[in-house]
Design a protein around this motif. Structure first.
Motif, PDB file in Angstrom:
ATOM      1  N   LEU A   1       0.817  -1.216   0.000  1.00 33.59           N
ATOM      2  CA  LEU A   1       0.000   0.000   0.000  1.00 33.59           C
ATOM      3  C   LEU A   1       0.851   1.266   0.000  1.00 33.59           C
ATOM      4  CD1 LEU A   1      -2.757  -1.180   2.464  1.00 33.59           C
ATOM      5  CD2 LEU A   1      -3.059  -0.667   0.030  1.00 33.59           C
ATOM      6  N   ILE A   2       1.969   1.251   0.693  1.00 32.16           N
ATOM      7  CA  ILE A   2       2.847   2.428   0.685  1.00 32.16           C
ATOM      8  C   ILE A   2       3.465   2.602  -0.702  1.00 32.16           C
ATOM      9  CG2 ILE A   2       4.990   3.383   1.628  1.00 32.16           C
ATOM     10  CD1 ILE A   2       2.500   3.670   3.439  1.00 32.16           C
ATOM     11  N   GLY A   3       3.814   1.511  -1.348  1.00 33.58           N
ATOM     12  CA  GLY A   3       4.297   1.602  -2.720  1.00 33.58           C
ATOM     13  C   GLY A   3       3.238   2.197  -3.636  1.00 33.58           C
ATOM     14  N   GLU A   4       1.992   1.803  -3.435  1.00 30.77           N
ATOM     15  CA  GLU A   4       0.896   2.352  -4.227  1.00 30.77           C
ATOM     16  C   GLU A   4       0.702   3.833  -3.965  1.00 30.77           C
ATOM     17  OE1 GLU A   4      -2.667   0.071  -3.745  1.00 30.77           O
ATOM     18  OE2 GLU A   4      -1.679  -1.747  -4.457  1.00 30.77           O
ATOM     19  N   PHE A   5       0.926   4.265  -2.749  1.00 32.62           N
ATOM     20  CA  PHE A   5       0.836   5.684  -2.419  1.00 32.62           C
ATOM     21  C   PHE A   5       1.711   6.501  -3.364  1.00 32.62           C
ATOM     22  CE2 PHE A   5       2.750   9.297  -0.219  1.00 32.62           C
ATOM     23  CZ  PHE A   5       1.637   9.996   0.237  1.00 32.62           C
TER      24      PHE A   5
ATOM     25  N   LEU B   1      -4.710   8.933   0.168  1.00 31.57           N
ATOM     26  CA  LEU B   1      -5.190   8.884   1.549  1.00 31.57           C
ATOM     27  C   LEU B   1      -5.734   7.490   1.874  1.00 31.57           C
ATOM     28  CD1 LEU B   1      -5.805  10.420   4.190  1.00 31.57           C
ATOM     29  CD2 LEU B   1      -8.030  10.978   3.195  1.00 31.57           C
ATOM     30  N   LEU B   2      -6.489   6.923   0.940  1.00 36.71           N
ATOM     31  CA  LEU B   2      -7.035   5.587   1.160  1.00 36.71           C
ATOM     32  C   LEU B   2      -5.927   4.560   1.311  1.00 36.71           C
ATOM     33  CD1 LEU B   2      -9.542   3.813   1.343  1.00 36.71           C
ATOM     34  CD2 LEU B   2      -9.500   3.627  -1.139  1.00 36.71           C
ATOM     35  N   SER B   3      -4.876   4.682   0.513  1.00 36.99           N
ATOM     36  CA  SER B   3      -3.788   3.702   0.624  1.00 36.99           C
ATOM     37  C   SER B   3      -3.096   3.782   1.983  1.00 36.99           C
ATOM     38  CB  SER B   3      -2.781   3.873  -0.511  1.00 36.99           C
ATOM     39  OG  SER B   3      -2.086   5.086  -0.398  1.00 36.99           O
TER      40      SER B   3
ATOM     41  N   GLY C   1      -1.101  -8.016  -8.436  1.00 31.26           N
ATOM     42  CA  GLY C   1      -0.354  -9.247  -8.184  1.00 31.26           C
ATOM     43  C   GLY C   1       0.401  -9.184  -6.866  1.00 31.26           C
ATOM     44  N   LEU C   2       1.006  -8.049  -6.592  1.00 27.93           N
ATOM     45  CA  LEU C   2       1.701  -7.874  -5.312  1.00 27.93           C
ATOM     46  C   LEU C   2       0.720  -7.947  -4.142  1.00 27.93           C
ATOM     47  CD1 LEU C   2       4.227  -5.013  -6.157  1.00 27.93           C
ATOM     48  CD2 LEU C   2       4.779  -7.373  -5.561  1.00 27.93           C
ATOM     49  N   TRP C   3      -0.464  -7.366  -4.330  1.00 25.30           N
ATOM     50  CA  TRP C   3      -1.485  -7.400  -3.287  1.00 25.30           C
ATOM     51  C   TRP C   3      -1.903  -8.850  -3.013  1.00 25.30           C
ATOM     52  CZ3 TRP C   3      -2.985  -4.537   0.501  1.00 25.30           C
ATOM     53  CH2 TRP C   3      -4.186  -4.807   1.152  1.00 25.30           C
ATOM     54  N   TRP C   4      -2.152  -9.614  -4.103  1.00 22.85           N
ATOM     55  CA  TRP C   4      -2.513 -11.012  -3.928  1.00 22.85           C
ATOM     56  C   TRP C   4      -1.416 -11.754  -3.169  1.00 22.85           C
ATOM     57  CZ3 TRP C   4      -0.004 -15.437  -5.355  1.00 22.85           C
ATOM     58  CH2 TRP C   4      -0.694 -16.620  -5.092  1.00 22.85           C
ATOM     59  N   ALA C   5      -0.166 -11.549  -3.577  1.00 25.93           N
ATOM     60  CA  ALA C   5       0.950 -12.237  -2.927  1.00 25.93           C
ATOM     61  C   ALA C   5       1.065 -11.822  -1.457  1.00 25.93           C
ATOM     62  CB  ALA C   5       2.257 -11.943  -3.665  1.00 25.93           C
TER      63      ALA C   5
END
Length: 117
Positions: A9-13, A43-45, A87-91
Motif C-alpha cells: 500500500l505504501i508503494g501504491e501511495f 489517503l485511502l492507501s 499481483g503484489l497485493w494477492w501475494a
C-alpha cells in the motif's frame, strides 16, 4: 500479513502520486480533478495500512487495486502498474496469511516460560 500488505500500500501511495503528475499533462483534465482523485487514492492507501487486520480491510484493498487498474483509462501505463500491484497485493495477502499461520503454530508449540520469581 499486515507488514506485507502495508508495504504494498505504501508503494501504491507513491505510484498514485506519480500517476497524478503524469495526468496533469492532459489538457482534458483539470488540476483540481486530478489531485482530488489522486489525493483520495493516496489517503485511502495510507488509511488501509491501519485497517488490514480489521474486517473488510483486505476487501477494501482489492477495491483500491481495481481502481488502480481502472486509472489506466487516464494514464495508460497504469494498466500495467495496476496489474503489477494487484499481483503484489494477492501475494501479500496469500503469503502473509501463510506466515501468520506458521507463527501461530510455532507459538502454540513453544514451551511456556517459567515464572522468573
Amino acid at each position: 500479513m499486515r507488514t506485507l500488505c502495508a508495504s504494498t500500500l505504501i508503494g501504491e501511495f507513491f505510484v498514485i502520486g506519480f500517476a497524478g503528475l503524469v495526468a496533469m499533462k492532459s489538457d482534458e483534465l483539470s488540476m483540481t480533478a486530478v489531485w482530488t482523485v489522486c489525493g483520495i487514492g493516496m489517503l485511502l492507501s495510507v488509511l488501509l495500512c491501519g485497517m488490514i487486520g480489521r474486517p473488510g480491510g483486505v476487501q477494501l484493498g482489492w477495491a483500491l487495486q481495481i481502481a488502480l487498474i481502472a486509472s489506466g483509462f487516464v494514464v495508460p501505463t497504469m494498466f500495467f502498474l495496476g496489474a503489477i500491484f494487484a499481483g503484489l497485493w494477492w501475494a501479500s495477502v496469500h503469503y502473509g496469511r501463510k506466515i501468520d499461520e506458521t507463527k501461530a503454530r510455532w507459538a502454540a508449540q513453544a514451551p511456556s516460560e517459567p515464572d522468573a520469581a
